[in-house]
Design an enzyme around this catalytic site. Structure first.
Site, PDB file in Angstrom:
ATOM      1  N   ARG A   1       1.037  -0.949  -0.207  1.00  0.00           N
ATOM      2  CA  ARG A   1      -0.142  -0.467   0.372  1.00  0.00           C
ATOM      3  C   ARG A   1       0.871   1.053   0.130  1.00  0.00           C
ATOM      4  NH1 ARG A   1      -4.473  -0.641   4.986  1.00  0.00           N
ATOM      5  NH2 ARG A   1      -2.135  -1.277   5.892  1.00  0.00           N
TER       6      ARG A   1
ATOM      7  N   HIS B   1     -22.729  10.171   9.162  1.00  0.00           N
ATOM      8  CA  HIS B   1     -21.502  10.293   8.491  1.00  0.00           C
ATOM      9  C   HIS B   1     -20.516  12.123   9.358  1.00  0.00           C
ATOM     10  CE1 HIS B   1     -22.594   7.581   5.752  1.00  0.00           C
ATOM     11  NE2 HIS B   1     -21.313   7.169   5.272  1.00  0.00           N
TER      12      HIS B   1
END
Ligand code: GLN
Ligand code: ZN
Length: 755
Positions: free
Chosen positions: A16, A695
């Site tokens: 990554r 959110h």
């Protein structure tokens, strides 16, 4: 000689690296130069790897710093105008603002890339959208690849797919009206690429695998006629499904080659081989780019040998689609079960499989005899392994009665039995399952995983969190409580780790969007539940309170959808196995006194096939799997399910067919619009539409919640309406959670009093 090529390679890096670069840059730990240098090195590493593996045409332009659909928008100079950015002079900071938003503008909307778990940034089309070719970045990357001595093939999103993926903003108009101008832009791009030495250019048109409206389909021939005037060879790439129904159209297109996804749709090869034009290349995408299984080389060679006999050098070999959807390198997996490892291939291993297929085709099977034997052995050991085949699971499934509801009586009678003991007020309040995953919780889990905290200490820490969550919910006055999911890292991994047939990798990351990656578990064998998974936590939570505590499970479709799934059984069958294991858990929970149980299915819609004709079959087995989870339960036991962040309007009958007593859904962001569909459809059971968006840390005001609930009451009878947030609260902090839920409970009480 058969050419090996790739449609695209994973860009995140084996460890990554791209994520680290992006996030360090965002946190200003590295500067722009370091970011760009790191990205360039990553690209070069991937190209050299491909070169070493014998890839003859390496993709260029598949490496995006954030998203390849955003890069396509820049390439054609058509960024959302609301940002006021100039695509030709875009800075790196601006590039990321498009993906992540800035102080003035929300980010571009994100949506799923076909039926994958990758999310792309949605183009915004206006009637006045103009295009201008902006090839500088792509040309620079082409130069980088050429400098490494590679023959490079620029990869572009095809014009029709790019148009299709965008959303119309402002006054409605037909996106196809933008096509002529877009084609001019593509011609310029192709000319620039040709001038820079590209012999081939790949144009991806995955929309060919969808149910396309006739005018879109009809646009292909004239569009490609126009593009074919450019001095390059065009390879049109289809993937994610069969395009056999368009065989005549595709054979007649003035392109130099066509790529087919023969992993998803192997049977389509015949439709193209029959009278494949003598001047065209056919690229056989035989290595599965969407899954992690080692290829059966011997079996793949058979149709390829026949194809080569007809096509000769015009047969090319490739993975089925871009390897973006695969983890990078299996060789890093040192802790994976050794036998399971012999059955797998990640992107790097898939390159080697291509090379072997090529040698087998060119020099004959004898030339790769040892490798073929190895491949055969991997297949046969997988077929025979007791790790995979659990006769008890197969026998239990075979003995199951299929069909309709697995509950004893229909919903109205169950509801009466549930009301009798639950004794809830009208408009009962609840939450979706998780409470804040605090730093303390994460630290305890990390210490436990590293062996610094022993099981007893970890257990005690989790119990303290559960108790805290219960006390806070009681103080808030919620009606149906949850234990808070403190002990869960991830809603799929948590269960997968406790089921047989699942394997977990250390580095098997796949890009989800931007810097976000997911590490899907691998379902390799029959799924069985050796022991209870959640019972002790639920029972402990229930022991702390006289209010009902809702047990919390992840549903079978979501378990399937967010994993790599074995390819030796139909998905429907794997789903049934998971459902059976969950049924064992559900019954054990009931037996232990947990008589409200939620089975989450946030990925229910995600599982829909790309073609509508295949929807009914999917929805039939998906809803049957949910019902199987609930088989044999007492009528008085209340089953909840939860879904979020997708459209449900067109699959409401299938949602109703799950026959959950209660469904909680995310609705607040659409201002309850979603709910009116449930109303119109006359959804028969109970519903909890989310009354606030989880959110953001913003605490919703009481008035706002009240307005939404009143809208809900206009569509759903009060006696079937629940009050809850949109989704789980694990990403939030306690102060805002307590404030928001206090408002929610206050509003529910006020409205109740008025009913
Ligand atoms: N029960 C889960 C939670 O609350 C549901 C998560 C989801 O919908 N993705 O976190
Ligand atoms: Zn949710």
């Amino acid at each position: 000689m058969t050419t090996i090529h790739l449609l695209g390679f994973p860009r995140i890096g084996a460890r990554r690296e791209l994520k680290q670069l992006q996030e360090s840059y965002w946190q200003q730990a590295i500067d722009e130069a370091a970011l760009l240098k790191g990205a360039r090195e990553l690209r070069q590493r991937h190209w050299l790897l491909q070169k070493g593996a014998g890839v003859e045409l390496a993709p260029v332009g598949d490496f995006a710093l954030y998203d390849h659909v955003l890069d396509a928008q820049i390439l054609v100079g058509a960024l959302p105008t609301r940002f006021g950015f100039d695509a030709a002079a875009l800075t790196t900071a601006q590039y990321f603002e498009l993906g992540r938003g800035n102080a003035h503008q929300p980010a571009l909307e994100m949506t799923k890339w076909f039926d994958t778990n990758y999310h792309y940034l949605v183009p915004e089309w206006h009637a006045g959208t103009a295009f201008s070719a902006n090839p500088a970045a792509l040309l620079a990357q082409l130069g980088e690849a050429q400098a490494l001595g590679l023959k490079a093939k620029p990869v572009l999103l095809g014009p029709l797919t790019l148009l299709w993926l965008g959303k119309v903003k402002g006054a409605a108009f037909d996106r196809l009206r933008l096509l002529p101008a877009l084609l001019e832009c593509y011609r310029e791009l192709l000319a620039a690429l040709a001038a820079a030495g590209a012999e081939w250019v790949q144009l991806d048109e995955p929309i060919l695998a969808l149910d396309l409206p006739p005018d879109w389909l009809a646009a292909f021939a004239p569009s490609y006629q126009r593009l074919a005037e450019a001095p390059v060879k065009l390879l049109l790439a289809s993937y994610f499904g069969s395009v056999a129904e368009h065989a005549d159209l595709l054979k007649a297109l003035p392109v130099a080659g066509l790529h087919l996804d023969l992993a998803r749709a192997p049977q389509q090869l015949d439709a193209f081989l029959a009278d494949w034009p003598a001047d065209k290349v056919l690229s056989a995408g035989v290595i599965d780019g969407r899954n992690v299984w080692r290829a059966d080389l011997g079996a793949l060679l058979t149709p390829l040998e026949a194809a080569r006999a007809r096509l000769g050098e015009r047969l090319w070999l490739a993975p089925s689609c871009s390897l973006l959807h695969c983890p990078v390198d299996l060789a890093q997996e040192l802790t994976l079960d050794v036998e399971v490892k012999t059955w797998l291939a990640f992107a790097v291993q898939k390159l080697n499989e291509l090379k072997l297929l090529k040698r087998g085709l060119r020099d004959g099977r004898d030339a790769i005899a040892p490798e073929l034997a190895g491949s055969d052995h991997a297949q046969s050991s997988r077929r025979a392994s007791p790790r995979i085949h659990r006769p008890t699971v197969q026998a239990r499934l075979a003995a199951l009665a299929g069909g309709g509801s697995q509950r004893h009586r229909p919903y109205p009678q169950r509801a009466a039995a549930q009301r009798a003991w639950l004794n809830l007020p009208v408009l009962p309040t609840t939450t979706i399952g998780s409470f804040p995953q605090t730093a303390a919780i994460r630290a305890a889990r990390a210490a436990f995983k590293q062996g610094e905290l022993e099981a007893a200490g970890y257990d005690a820490a989790m119990r303290r969190e559960i108790e805290l969550a219960i006390r806070r919910q009681e103080a808030l006055g919620l009606d149906v409580l949850v234990h808070g999911e403190a002990e869960r890292n991830d809603m799929v991994e948590y269960f997968g780790e406790q089921l047989s047939g699942y394997a977990f990798t250390r580095y098997g990351w796949v890009q989800s969007y931007g810097s976000r990656c997911v590490k899907p578990p691998i379902i390799y064998g029959d799924v069985e539940r050796p022991a209870a998974m959640t019972v002790r936590w639920a029972v402990y939570a229930q022991s702390l309170t006289s209010r009902p505590v809702k047990g919390m499970l992840t549903g079978p479709v979501t378990m399937l959808q967010w994993s790599f799934v074995r390819d030796d059984l139909p998905r429907s069958e794997v789903c049934r196995q998971i459902a059976l294991a969950l049924n064992d858990e559900v019954l054990e929970l009931e037996n232990a006194g947990i008589r409200v149980i939620q089975i989450d299915e946030p990925a229910y819609r995600e599982g829909l096939p790309l073609k509508r004709a295949e929807w009914p079959a999917y929805l039939a087995w998906a809803s049957a799997a949910f019902r199987l989870c609930c088989a044999g339960l007492d009528d008085a036991t209340q089953i909840h399910t939860h879904m979020c962040y997708s459209e449900f309007n067109d699959i409401l009958p299938a949602i109703a067919a799950m026959d959950a007593d209660v469904i909680t859904i995310e609705t607040s962001r659409s201002d309850m619009e979603l709910l009116s569909a449930f109303g119109d459809f006359a959804y028969p059971n109970e519903i909890g539409p989310g009354v606030y968006d989880i959110h953001s840390p913003r605490v919703p005001g009481e008035q706002e919640i009240e307005n939404l609930l009143k809208k809900a009451l206009a569509v759903i009878p009060a006696e079937r309406l629940w009050v809850n947030p949109d989704c789980g609260l694990k990403t939030r902090g306690w102060p805002e959670v307590e404030a928001a839920l206090a408002h929610m409970v206050a509003v529910a009480r006020r409205l109740r009093a008025r009913l």
